[in-house]
Design a protein around this motif. Structure first.
Motif, short mmCIF file in Angstrom:
data_model
loop_
_atom_site.label_atom_id
_atom_site.label_comp_id
_atom_site.label_asym_id
_atom_site.label_seq_id
_atom_site.Cartn_x
_atom_site.Cartn_y
_atom_site.Cartn_z
N THR A 148 0.82 -1.22 0.00
CA THR A 148 0.00 0.00 0.00
C THR A 148 0.85 1.27 0.00
O THR A 148 0.37 2.34 -0.34
CB THR A 148 -0.95 0.05 1.22
N TYR A 149 2.14 1.15 0.37
CA TYR A 149 3.01 2.32 0.43
C TYR A 149 3.58 2.72 -0.93
O TYR A 149 3.94 3.86 -1.12
CB TYR A 149 4.17 2.08 1.40
N LEU A 169 -0.16 0.32 -5.38
CA LEU A 169 -1.55 0.04 -5.04
C LEU A 169 -2.15 -1.07 -5.88
O LEU A 169 -3.05 -1.80 -5.43
CB LEU A 169 -2.39 1.31 -5.17
N TYR A 177 -8.59 5.01 0.37
CA TYR A 177 -8.14 6.34 0.82
C TYR A 177 -7.00 6.84 -0.05
O TYR A 177 -7.00 7.99 -0.49
CB TYR A 177 -7.71 6.27 2.29
N LYS A 178 -6.02 5.97 -0.30
CA LYS A 178 -4.85 6.39 -1.09
C LYS A 178 -5.20 6.63 -2.55
O LYS A 178 -4.49 7.36 -3.24
CB LYS A 178 -3.73 5.35 -0.95
N ARG A 179 -6.30 6.04 -3.01
CA ARG A 179 -6.78 6.32 -4.36
C ARG A 179 -7.73 7.52 -4.39
O ARG A 179 -8.32 7.83 -5.42
CB ARG A 179 -7.51 5.09 -4.92
N LYS A 180 -7.90 8.14 -3.23
CA LYS A 180 -8.75 9.32 -3.07
C LYS A 180 -10.23 9.02 -3.32
O LYS A 180 -11.00 9.90 -3.66
CB LYS A 180 -8.27 10.47 -3.96
N PHE A 236 -7.02 6.15 9.60
CA PHE A 236 -7.37 6.44 8.20
C PHE A 236 -8.77 7.02 8.05
O PHE A 236 -9.05 7.74 7.11
CB PHE A 236 -7.17 5.19 7.33
#
Length: 562
Positions: free
Chosen positions: A203-204, A207, A242-245, A276
């Motif tokens: 995930t860092y 993705l 979340y990381k993909r917005k 998160f």
């Protein structure tokens, strides 16, 4: 009547509990252990009761071996429930027994459990020592299961300290080892844990691979009805969203994950969910909701005393959220907590904290000062303008005097530094001779001399400028262990290994800045990177600590005299 009723209820509950315990004690050790294993991840609270029953049975039968084996099960469930201190007490008791009885198998299992407990409680230095020792045992005994545990532990430390790609390599290695034997029941949980760790590391930086790994994790979790692994999969999916917005989807999935984790009564696993969720609300500018999530983390932190490296980011985002809703006092309180939050663990101190990249100490300090002024203005809004004007005038005079004094002090320190550089153009290298005092550590003179020779080469090659320079990496280069290297540096230099590396870097850059016009044209951030520092702020603080002035002041003044 109410009192008699309460007494009756208490007596009835205790009686029923005693009956249940007596009923469990009639089962065999094997039966109780199987029940524990079935419940360890799906219902840790109930699993804990089986561990207690095992201890009670072994105590009643005076079976010390089974009692200590049961201590490890109890330690595992206590750790899972967030009771780290209790967990460690059971492990230490087991280790003491195993040492006394020379039971190597039990000792190794306890050793492994101790590493996992240290890691779960945020004590990464202690966890690393355990994992590295365990790795040596695995290599010496060629035990596949031990090797898997060692890889998992060291990979987890790599992941938490920012070496995500290094962690992935170890987790993939574990996956390849377990895959051919995954149908064996004893490897089911190990394989699922490996998938969880692998997905988390991905995930860092990737993705797509994280999502692919997540799919396998979800499928296996459902097929094996492993609620614990399934809850992890939803948490990881929420992080990926979340990381993909995809913020709305992230919130929905994290809510589902929280429901599952709450049913398992695992407080530790709530931490990433709250973090998160708070970050998602923060990105959506829903600051009251973000505050609720971040405050939940503070409550959780106090309950289980977990020292997590992300906590400083949580406190800073919480402070900013309070600032956005004009809650000045609360913002100031959390900025102070973020500013003062310290990491005593040497490995944690080397982590590249997100908060330090986005809000370094200067920024936080500036925020504190600004909010302090705002708070004071609100508290004194009924005071007359005349008194405020006088106060501001006096403050300006004091600030001007302090500024001038600081400038004089800095100039004096700069001149002393320049004179010192002129007198000592080249820093003396480590002397390659064994000192008699090193023998108090029971290290042979030959080993000491060899390590000192290695340090000479290390200094000459300027390898200390590499960003990944740690006690572990240098010990490997010198073909020694971290204990010997640390002790010799402490004895020869009179400082810790971390301060030794920092001192080498600052001495190097002082001479370099004095003689290299091109380097003086670099930004402070670029110079920090050249020296191997994790951030501009870390370099500036180290430079100030060693010289008494900031690098920007040194560069500005050295340029004017050359």
């Amino acid at each position: 009547m109410k009192f008699l009723y309460a007494v009756f209820i208490l007596f009835f509950v205790n009686f029923m509990t005693a009956q249940e315990v007596d009923s469990l004690l009639k089962n065999s050790y094997q039966s109780l252990k199987e029940q524990y294993k079935n419940l360890e991840y799906t219902n840790p609270k109930l699993a804990n009761e089986y561990a207690e029953a095992l201890i009670a049975k072994a105590t009643k039968e005076a079976n010390l071996l089974e009692k200590n084996k049961s201590f490890l099960l109890k330690a595992s469930s206590e750790s899972y429930l967030g009771n780290m201190e209790a967990s460690m007490q059971y492990i230490d008791s087991c280790i003491l027994y195993a040492k006394t009885q020379k039971n190597n198998s039990l000792y190794i299992n306890a050793f492994s459990q101790k590493g996992r407990t240290y890691f779960r409680s945020g004590k990464y230095a202690e966890a690393t020592k355990n994992y590295l020792a365990f790795d040596s045992i695995a290599t010496a005994t060629k035990n596949v299961r031990y090797a898997i545990y060692a890889n998992q532990g060291i990979g987890s430390v790599k992941n938490i300290t920012g070496d995500h790609k290094g962690a992935v390599e170890l987790f993939i290695k574990n996956k390849e080892i377990i895959a051919p034997i995954v149908e064996e029941k004893k490897y089911h949980t190990l394989y699922l844990n490996t998938l969880i760790a692998l997905c988390s590391a991905y995930t860092y930086f990737d993705l797509e691979k994280a999502a692919k790994c997540l799919l396998e994790l979800r499928t296996l979790s459902v097929n094996r009805n492993d609620i614990d692994a399934l809850s992890y999969s939803y948490t990881l999916e929420g992080i990926i969203k979340y990381k993909r917005k995809e913020y709305d989807k992230a919130l929905a999935i994290l809510t589902k994950s929280e429901s599952m984790v709450s049913s398992l009564d695992s407080k530790m696993n709530l931490y990433p969910i709250y973090r998160f969720r708070g970050k998602t609300y923060y990105e959506k500018k829903m600051f009251p909701e973000a505050i609720t999530a971040f405050e939940a983390i503070k409550t959780l932190q106090n309950e289980i005393e977990f020292d997590d490296f992300e906590y400083r980011e949580v406190l800073s985002l919480l402070a900013i959220s309070y600032e956005q809703i004009d809650s000045t006092k609360k913002a100031l309180e959390n900025y102070r907590l973020a500013y003062n939050y310290s990491y005593t663990d040497t490995i944690q101190a080397s982590i590249r904290y997100t908060i330090l990249e986005e809000y370094d100490n200067k920024t936080i300090e500036s925020k504190i000062t600004t909010l302090k002024v705002q708070s004071n203005q609100k508290e004194r809004q009924n005071t007359s303008l005349w008194f405020i004007s006088i106060g501001l005038g006096v403050a300006l005079i004091i600030l001007f005097w302090v500024y001038k004094k600081q400038q004089r002090d800095n100039r004096k320190k700069f001149e002393e530094l320049v004179q010192k550089l002129a007198a000592e153009p080249i820093k003396a290298e480590t002397q390659a001779s064994a000192s008699a005092s090193a023998n108090k550590f029971q290290i042979s003179d030959e080993k000491v001399a060899k390590i000192l020779q290695g340090l000479q080469k290390f200094e000459k090659s300027e390898a200390f400028l590499q960003q990944n320079t740690t006690l572990i990496t240098v010990a490997k280069k010198l073909n020694t262990n971290t204990t010997y290297l640390s002790q010799i540096v402490n004895e020869q230099k009179g400082i810790t290994f971390k301060n030794y590396i920092t001192e080498l870097r600052i001495n190097y850059v002082l001479h370099k800045l004095k003689n290299d016009k091109v380097l003086r044209s670099y930004s402070i951030k670029a110079i920090a990177k050249e020296l191997g520092f994790k951030s501009e702020g870390a370099f500036s603080r180290a430079f100030k600590k060693q010289t008494g002035i900031y690098p920007s002041f040194f560069i500005k003044n050295i340029t004017t005299i050359l």
